[in-house]
Enzyme design. Structure first.
Site, PDB file in Angstrom:
ATOM      1  N   GLU A  37     -10.801  49.532  21.995  1.00  0.00           N
ATOM      2  CA  GLU A  37     -10.001  48.538  21.281  1.00  0.00           C
ATOM      3  C   GLU A  37     -10.744  47.212  21.210  1.00  0.00           C
ATOM      4  O   GLU A  37     -10.812  46.603  20.157  1.00  0.00           O
ATOM      5  CB  GLU A  37      -8.638  48.362  21.967  1.00  0.00           C
ATOM      6  CG  GLU A  37      -7.714  47.407  21.254  1.00  0.00           C
ATOM      7  CD  GLU A  37      -7.302  47.856  19.859  1.00  0.00           C
ATOM      8  OE1 GLU A  37      -6.908  46.989  19.065  1.00  0.00           O
ATOM      9  OE2 GLU A  37      -7.362  49.061  19.544  1.00  0.00           O
ATOM     10  N   GLY A  81     -27.422  39.120  24.818  1.00  0.00           N
ATOM     11  CA  GLY A  81     -28.865  39.316  24.846  1.00  0.00           C
ATOM     12  C   GLY A  81     -29.400  39.727  26.199  1.00  0.00           C
ATOM     13  O   GLY A  81     -30.608  39.845  26.385  1.00  0.00           O
ATOM     14  N   TYR A  86     -24.263  48.041  17.103  1.00  0.00           N
ATOM     15  CA  TYR A  86     -23.707  49.394  17.113  1.00  0.00           C
ATOM     16  C   TYR A  86     -24.708  50.407  16.554  1.00  0.00           C
ATOM     17  O   TYR A  86     -24.829  51.511  17.074  1.00  0.00           O
ATOM     18  CB  TYR A  86     -22.396  49.461  16.338  1.00  0.00           C
ATOM     19  CG  TYR A  86     -21.317  48.561  16.916  1.00  0.00           C
ATOM     20  CD1 TYR A  86     -21.216  48.312  18.279  1.00  0.00           C
ATOM     21  CD2 TYR A  86     -20.389  47.948  16.079  1.00  0.00           C
ATOM     22  CE1 TYR A  86     -20.240  47.486  18.802  1.00  0.00           C
ATOM     23  CE2 TYR A  86     -19.401  47.126  16.594  1.00  0.00           C
ATOM     24  CZ  TYR A  86     -19.326  46.900  17.954  1.00  0.00           C
ATOM     25  OH  TYR A  86     -18.357  46.079  18.466  1.00  0.00           O
TER      26      TYR A  86
END
Length: 160
Positions: free
Chosen positions: A85, A95, A133
């Site tokens: 979620e 980073g 992603y």
């Protein structure tokens, strides 16, 4: 020497969970939509039945991010799936591999629970997150669009 620790959220973390949810919403320009309270998260994360789970990422002992997820099912493969979620890492801690570590831990939990996959949504304008992603191997679900029923429309449908 810097260190990362991922741990399950506890009831003592409810204000921290709400803080991270609000920080994520602010980043997404959706802070005005956050209505949740600590009591809401208490019910979701620690009530019976438990509806969701959360973890806290700590960098050098200080909160640096979090994740909140729940399990749902895939009727097509007959197995559970882990739905992420929220994931948020403080901007000043990005980073350092914290996000990757959170997703790796979620992947381990998904496999341990017998899940066939993990899924989550991302805003189409959020290029940095989308790039991240892709870097961990995630791909968009082509041909599918998320649908939502809420507010007056939800009430009207339920009223019949």
């Amino acid at each position: 020497m810097t260190s990362l620790r991922l741990r399950n959220a506890t009831e003592a973390d409810l204000s921290l969970v709400l803080h991270f949810v609000r920080a994520l919403a602010e980043y997404e320009k959706l802070l005005h939509e956050v209505k949740a309270t600590e009591d809401d998260f208490r019910r979701l994360l620690f009530g019976a039945p438990r509806r969701a789970e959360a973890m806290v990422a700590e960098w050098d002992g200080a909160p640096a991010g979090f994740a909140l997820w729940f399990y749902s099912v895939s009727t097509f493969d007959g197995r559970p799936k882990l739905h992420v979620e929220d994931v948020f890492v403080n901007p000043d801690r990005r980073g350092h591999g914290i996000g990757r570590a959170i997703f790796a831990e979620l992947a381990r939990r998904a496999l341990a629970a017998g899940c066939s996959r993990m899924e989550w949504s991302v805003l189409d304008w959020n290029a940095p997150s989308i790039a991240f992603y892709r870097s961990i191997g995630a791909v968009p679900r082509e041909g599918w669009t998320l649908q939502r029923l809420s507010g007056a429309a939800l009430d009207a449908l339920a009223a019949g």
